[in-house]
Scaffold this motif. Structure first.
Motif, PDB file in Angstrom:
ATOM      1  N   THR A  73      57.748 -61.660  48.995  1.00  0.00           N
ATOM      2  CA  THR A  73      58.293 -60.856  47.898  1.00  0.00           C
ATOM      3  C   THR A  73      57.454 -61.015  46.639  1.00  0.00           C
ATOM      4  OG1 THR A  73      60.503 -61.135  48.823  1.00  0.00           O
ATOM      5  CG2 THR A  73      60.364 -60.405  46.541  1.00  0.00           C
ATOM      6  N   CYS A  74      57.066 -62.241  46.346  1.00  0.00           N
ATOM      7  CA  CYS A  74      56.226 -62.504  45.165  1.00  0.00           C
ATOM      8  C   CYS A  74      54.873 -61.815  45.298  1.00  0.00           C
ATOM      9  CB  CYS A  74      56.062 -64.012  44.988  1.00  0.00           C
ATOM     10  SG  CYS A  74      55.013 -64.465  43.607  1.00  0.00           S
ATOM     11  N   ILE A  75      54.298 -61.867  46.489  1.00  0.00           N
ATOM     12  CA  ILE A  75      52.982 -61.247  46.712  1.00  0.00           C
ATOM     13  C   ILE A  75      53.082 -59.731  46.590  1.00  0.00           C
ATOM     14  CG2 ILE A  75      51.228 -60.807  48.481  1.00  0.00           C
ATOM     15  CD1 ILE A  75      51.566 -63.731  49.328  1.00  0.00           C
ATOM     16  N   GLN A  76      54.160 -59.133  47.088  1.00  0.00           N
ATOM     17  CA  GLN A  76      54.327 -57.682  46.999  1.00  0.00           C
ATOM     18  C   GLN A  76      54.489 -57.217  45.555  1.00  0.00           C
ATOM     19  OE1 GLN A  76      57.636 -56.863  49.555  1.00  0.00           O
ATOM     20  NE2 GLN A  76      56.335 -56.612  51.361  1.00  0.00           N
ATOM     21  N   LYS A  77      55.088 -58.032  44.709  1.00  0.00           N
ATOM     22  CA  LYS A  77      55.322 -57.645  43.317  1.00  0.00           C
ATOM     23  C   LYS A  77      54.099 -57.844  42.429  1.00  0.00           C
ATOM     24  CE  LYS A  77      60.274 -58.545  43.315  1.00  0.00           C
ATOM     25  NZ  LYS A  77      61.345 -59.378  42.756  1.00  0.00           N
ATOM     26  N   THR A  78      53.191 -58.718  42.815  1.00  0.00           N
ATOM     27  CA  THR A  78      52.061 -59.060  41.965  1.00  0.00           C
ATOM     28  C   THR A  78      50.767 -58.511  42.571  1.00  0.00           C
ATOM     29  OG1 THR A  78      53.234 -61.116  41.507  1.00  0.00           O
ATOM     30  CG2 THR A  78      50.952 -60.966  40.765  1.00  0.00           C
ATOM     31  N   PRO A  79      50.141 -57.512  41.921  1.00  0.00           N
ATOM     32  CA  PRO A  79      48.901 -56.948  42.461  1.00  0.00           C
ATOM     33  C   PRO A  79      47.771 -57.987  42.565  1.00  0.00           C
ATOM     34  CG  PRO A  79      49.791 -55.539  40.746  1.00  0.00           C
ATOM     35  CD  PRO A  79      50.599 -56.793  40.746  1.00  0.00           C
ATOM     36  N   LYS A  80      47.704 -58.900  41.619  1.00  0.00           N
ATOM     37  CA  LYS A  80      46.647 -59.910  41.658  1.00  0.00           C
ATOM     38  C   LYS A  80      46.826 -60.840  42.859  1.00  0.00           C
ATOM     39  CE  LYS A  80      44.040 -62.962  38.748  1.00  0.00           C
ATOM     40  NZ  LYS A  80      43.665 -63.232  37.398  1.00  0.00           N
ATOM     41  N   ALA A  81      48.073 -61.169  43.175  1.00  0.00           N
ATOM     42  CA  ALA A  81      48.352 -62.016  44.342  1.00  0.00           C
ATOM     43  C   ALA A  81      47.972 -61.291  45.633  1.00  0.00           C
ATOM     44  CB  ALA A  81      49.817 -62.419  44.376  1.00  0.00           C
ATOM     45  N   ARG A  82      48.218 -59.978  45.684  1.00  0.00           N
ATOM     46  CA  ARG A  82      47.825 -59.213  46.875  1.00  0.00           C
ATOM     47  C   ARG A  82      46.314 -59.189  47.027  1.00  0.00           C
ATOM     48  NH1 ARG A  82      51.801 -54.561  45.978  1.00  0.00           N
ATOM     49  NH2 ARG A  82      49.965 -53.556  45.153  1.00  0.00           N
ATOM     50  N   LEU A  83      45.604 -59.073  45.917  1.00  0.00           N
ATOM     51  CA  LEU A  83      44.149 -59.078  45.961  1.00  0.00           C
ATOM     52  C   LEU A  83      43.624 -60.434  46.438  1.00  0.00           C
ATOM     53  CD1 LEU A  83      41.564 -57.495  45.379  1.00  0.00           C
ATOM     54  CD2 LEU A  83      41.658 -58.363  43.047  1.00  0.00           C
ATOM     55  N   ILE A  84      44.241 -61.501  45.957  1.00  0.00           N
ATOM     56  CA  ILE A  84      43.840 -62.846  46.398  1.00  0.00           C
ATOM     57  C   ILE A  84      44.104 -63.008  47.889  1.00  0.00           C
ATOM     58  CG2 ILE A  84      44.427 -65.303  46.196  1.00  0.00           C
ATOM     59  CD1 ILE A  84      44.864 -64.758  43.177  1.00  0.00           C
ATOM     60  N   LEU A  85      45.259 -62.533  48.357  1.00  0.00           N
ATOM     61  CA  LEU A  85      45.583 -62.612  49.783  1.00  0.00           C
ATOM     62  C   LEU A  85      44.600 -61.788  50.613  1.00  0.00           C
ATOM     63  CD1 LEU A  85      47.543 -63.569  51.992  1.00  0.00           C
ATOM     64  CD2 LEU A  85      48.797 -61.444  51.614  1.00  0.00           C
ATOM     65  N   GLU A  86      44.232 -60.637  50.106  1.00  0.00           N
ATOM     66  CA  GLU A  86      43.273 -59.776  50.808  1.00  0.00           C
ATOM     67  C   GLU A  86      41.934 -60.491  51.000  1.00  0.00           C
ATOM     68  OE1 GLU A  86      41.964 -56.345  52.692  1.00  0.00           O
ATOM     69  OE2 GLU A  86      43.975 -56.750  51.957  1.00  0.00           O
ATOM     70  N   ARG A  87      41.518 -61.222  49.993  1.00  0.00           N
ATOM     71  CA  ARG A  87      40.253 -61.957  50.096  1.00  0.00           C
ATOM     72  C   ARG A  87      40.399 -63.238  50.900  1.00  0.00           C
ATOM     73  NH1 ARG A  87      38.310 -60.917  43.917  1.00  0.00           N
ATOM     74  NH2 ARG A  87      37.828 -58.714  44.211  1.00  0.00           N
TER      75      ARG A  87
END
Length: 142
Positions: A73-87
């Motif tokens: 849920t936290c990752i879905q709400k935070t674009p920067k967290a999604r970018l970090i997860l993507e990398r």
């Protein structure tokens, strides 16, 4: 700035290798995160001196999904967290490949035909003085 709203792999792409890599990297990241959560929670339970196996399993069965869902849920709400997860998923794939390679290397059977040939060649070379001298010189120059 590039949009990070759609970071899930697109299954309609024409390159099946990329689709396979994307799906494998996402699943490896998910299972790696779950394993990390379980390990960390187990360490916390050991430090709290909760030794009962049944109690540990019950706590882990409740807390791991809760932590996982809260993190997603936290990752879905935070674009920067999604970018970090993507990398980070590329790093996860490299770690999984290294662990798999280490496991396969540790499980390598030394009774293979190539292993016997190598051992025989080493024994034969050790008995022939010229071969041993050449191998020593070659090894010293490398």
């Amino acid at each position: 700035m590039a949009s990070t709203e759609n970071t899930a792999p697109k299954l309609s792409e024409d390159n099946p290798i990329k689709v396979l890599f994307d799906m494998a990297s996402y699943w490896a990241t998910i299972w790696g995160f779950i394993a990390l959560c379980l390990w960390l929670e187990h360490q916390v339970l050991k430090r709290l001196d909760i030794e009962s196996g049944g109690l540990q399993v019950a706590i882990l069965l409740v807390s791991t999904p809760a932590i996982f869902l809260a993190t997603v849920t936290c990752i879905q709400k935070t674009p920067k967290a999604r970018l970090i997860l993507e990398r980070a998923r590329y790093v996860v794939v490299l770690v999984v490949a290294a662990l798999l390679g280490a496991y396969l290397h540790a499980r390598h059977d030394s009774d293979s035909y190539e292993s016997h040939l190598r051992d025989g060649a080493m024994l034969a070379c050790a008995k022939i003085a010229a071969c041993k001298e050449s191998a020593t010189q070659y090894a010293n120059t490398r």
